[in-house]
Enzyme design. Structure first.
Site, short mmCIF file in Angstrom:
data_model
loop_
_atom_site.label_atom_id
_atom_site.label_comp_id
_atom_site.label_asym_id
_atom_site.label_seq_id
_atom_site.Cartn_x
_atom_site.Cartn_y
_atom_site.Cartn_z
N ASP A 13 0.85 -1.19 0.00
CA ASP A 13 0.00 0.00 0.00
C ASP A 13 0.89 1.24 0.00
OD1 ASP A 13 -2.51 -1.40 0.11
OD2 ASP A 13 -2.13 -1.85 2.21
N LYS A 35 0.32 -8.35 -2.58
CA LYS A 35 -1.03 -7.88 -2.89
C LYS A 35 -0.98 -6.45 -3.42
CE LYS A 35 -4.23 -6.50 0.34
NZ LYS A 35 -4.91 -5.28 -0.13
N ASP A 62 -6.15 -7.16 -5.76
CA ASP A 62 -7.27 -6.93 -4.83
C ASP A 62 -8.09 -5.74 -5.32
OD1 ASP A 62 -8.87 -6.72 -2.57
OD2 ASP A 62 -7.30 -5.86 -1.31
N LYS A 64 -11.54 -6.10 -5.99
CA LYS A 64 -12.92 -6.31 -5.53
C LYS A 64 -13.95 -5.93 -6.60
CE LYS A 64 -11.65 -5.35 -0.69
NZ LYS A 64 -10.29 -4.76 -0.84
N PHE A 65 -13.93 -6.64 -7.72
CA PHE A 65 -14.85 -6.30 -8.82
C PHE A 65 -16.31 -6.48 -8.38
CE2 PHE A 65 -11.17 -8.01 -11.50
CZ PHE A 65 -10.68 -6.75 -11.78
N HIS A 66 -17.15 -5.53 -8.78
CA HIS A 66 -18.58 -5.56 -8.43
C HIS A 66 -19.32 -4.81 -9.53
CE1 HIS A 66 -21.79 -4.77 -5.03
NE2 HIS A 66 -22.27 -5.41 -6.07
N ASP A 67 -19.94 -5.56 -10.45
CA ASP A 67 -20.60 -4.92 -11.60
C ASP A 67 -21.53 -5.97 -12.21
OD1 ASP A 67 -21.09 -3.23 -13.91
OD2 ASP A 67 -19.15 -2.28 -13.50
N ILE A 68 -22.08 -5.69 -13.38
CA ILE A 68 -22.94 -6.69 -14.02
C ILE A 68 -22.08 -7.91 -14.41
CG2 ILE A 68 -24.66 -5.01 -14.81
CD1 ILE A 68 -23.41 -5.23 -17.62
N ASN A 70 -21.39 -9.69 -17.04
CA ASN A 70 -20.52 -9.66 -18.22
C ASN A 70 -19.28 -8.79 -17.96
OD1 ASN A 70 -20.00 -10.15 -21.14
ND2 ASN A 70 -20.25 -7.93 -21.22
N THR A 121 -15.24 -5.21 6.43
CA THR A 121 -15.13 -5.18 7.90
C THR A 121 -15.37 -3.78 8.45
OG1 THR A 121 -12.75 -5.05 7.54
CG2 THR A 121 -13.62 -7.17 8.27
N ARG A 182 -1.30 -9.34 13.10
CA ARG A 182 -0.21 -8.61 13.74
C ARG A 182 0.67 -9.59 14.53
NH1 ARG A 182 -1.27 -5.51 10.60
NH2 ARG A 182 -1.74 -3.30 10.74
N ARG A 212 1.64 -3.28 7.11
CA ARG A 212 2.60 -2.43 7.82
C ARG A 212 3.62 -3.14 8.71
NH1 ARG A 212 -2.31 1.39 9.22
NH2 ARG A 212 -3.24 -0.68 8.95
O1 C5P Z 1 -1.04 -2.75 7.15
P1 C5P Z 1 -2.08 -3.82 7.38
O2 C5P Z 1 -1.52 -5.15 7.79
O3 C5P Z 1 -3.18 -3.35 8.32
O4 C5P Z 1 -2.74 -4.01 5.93
C1 C5P Z 1 -3.83 -4.87 5.73
C2 C5P Z 1 -4.21 -4.90 4.27
O5 C5P Z 1 -5.39 -5.70 4.17
C3 C5P Z 1 -4.56 -3.55 3.66
O6 C5P Z 1 -4.20 -3.61 2.26
C4 C5P Z 1 -6.06 -3.47 3.81
O7 C5P Z 1 -6.65 -2.67 2.83
C5 C5P Z 1 -6.45 -4.93 3.62
N1 C5P Z 1 -7.73 -5.30 4.22
C6 C5P Z 1 -8.01 -5.17 5.57
N2 C5P Z 1 -9.23 -5.52 6.07
C7 C5P Z 1 -10.15 -6.04 5.26
C8 C5P Z 1 -9.90 -6.21 3.92
C9 C5P Z 1 -8.65 -5.83 3.41
O8 C5P Z 1 -7.16 -4.71 6.32
N3 C5P Z 1 -11.30 -6.42 5.77
#
Ligand code: C5P
Length: 234
Positions: A13, A35, A62, A64-68, A70, A121, A182, A212
């Site tokens: 990121d 990712k 990542d 997250k496609f969301h559409d019709i 096709n 989430t 973590r 991170r």
């Molecule tokens: O830095 P960190 O470990 O928090 O990064 C988590 C990654 O997972 C980020 O790219 C975040 O957008 C993604 N993510 C998340 N929670 C979700 C879905 C995706 O933290 N429910």
């Protein structure tokens, strides 16, 4: 450890492509997968993704496609053409959308994993209620996970806290990809419901998305080696 065998997916990121490249140069495909999400893809486009695939990394796109149906099917085909290892859609796009996406990949002889996001989430019960949905987020996540499974997809993104319950319904061939991880003792940052890598794998996670704690570390390779060895025998 075999090449590309790691269960860790490092979330890249970054707003600065050079920072991302500096990190990637230190990493190898046997240490982790990578990712790429909406921020980096929107800034740096498919060439960056192709570069990572060419360097032999397993890449989770990542978006997250969301559409019709096709449109999502065509987007998945395009992602497959980049050479990615995993891609995702929103389960809330429905059964037909997910089936079309899967069919497009099957027709392309793709080996890529197609997974779905169930409920973001960031959404709580009141956010769902405004949308006219009376279920709790966890109930909705369970039913959308079942829909994803029934549509023939390869797994879901979920919290490691939900993994035990998901694993009781779906066998190991259904991937549970879990963020919010973590290592013991590291900062939780803005994540609220965190789990250690060992606990997440024990709970049934297939892959751990970690950002991170690795990207901000002075020794990303050291952190990856430690986590890989902690979870290697589980
Ligand atoms: O830095 P960190 O470990 O928090 O990064 C988590 C990654 O997972 C980020 O790219 C975040 O957008 C993604 N993510 C998340 N929670 C979700 C879905 C995706 O933290 N429910």
């Amino acid at each position: 450890m075999q090449k590309n065998d790691s269960k860790i997916i490092v979330a890249l990121d970054y707003a600065d492509i050079n920072e991302a490249k500096d990190l990637v140069e230190k990493l190898t495909p046997d240490l982790c997968k990578l990712k790429v999400g909406k921020e980096m893809f929107t800034r740096f486009g498919p060439d960056f993704v192709k570069e990572l695939c060419k360097a032999n990394f397993d890449v989770f796109l990542d978006l997250k496609f969301h559409d019709i149906p096709n449109t999502v099917a065509k987007a998945c085909e395009a992602a497959n053409d980049l050479g990615v290892w995993m891609m995702n859609v929103h389960a809330q796009g429905g059964m037909r959308m997910m089936e079309s996406a899967k069919e497009a990949l099957t027709n392309a002889n793709s080996q890529a994993q197609l997974i779905a996001v169930t409920v973001l989430t960031s959404m709580d019960k009141s956010d769902l209620s405004v949308l006219g949905i009376s279920q709790d987020p966890s109930e909705l996540a369970q039913s959308l996970a079942q829909l994803t499974y029934d549509a023939g997809l390869d797994g879901i993104v979920c919290s490691a806290k939900e993994a035990v319950q998901m694993r009781s319904k779906f066998d190991d061939s259904f991937s549970l990809v879990t963020p919010g991880i973590r290592p013991a003792g590291s900062a939780s940052d803005d994540q609220r419901r965190i789990m250690t890598p060992v606990d997440a794998i024990k709970a049934g996670s297939s892959y751990l998305v970690i950002g991170r704690p690795i990207t901000k570390s002075d020794d990303p390779v050291g952190v990856l080696m430690t986590i890989n060895s902690e979870i290697s025998d589980l």
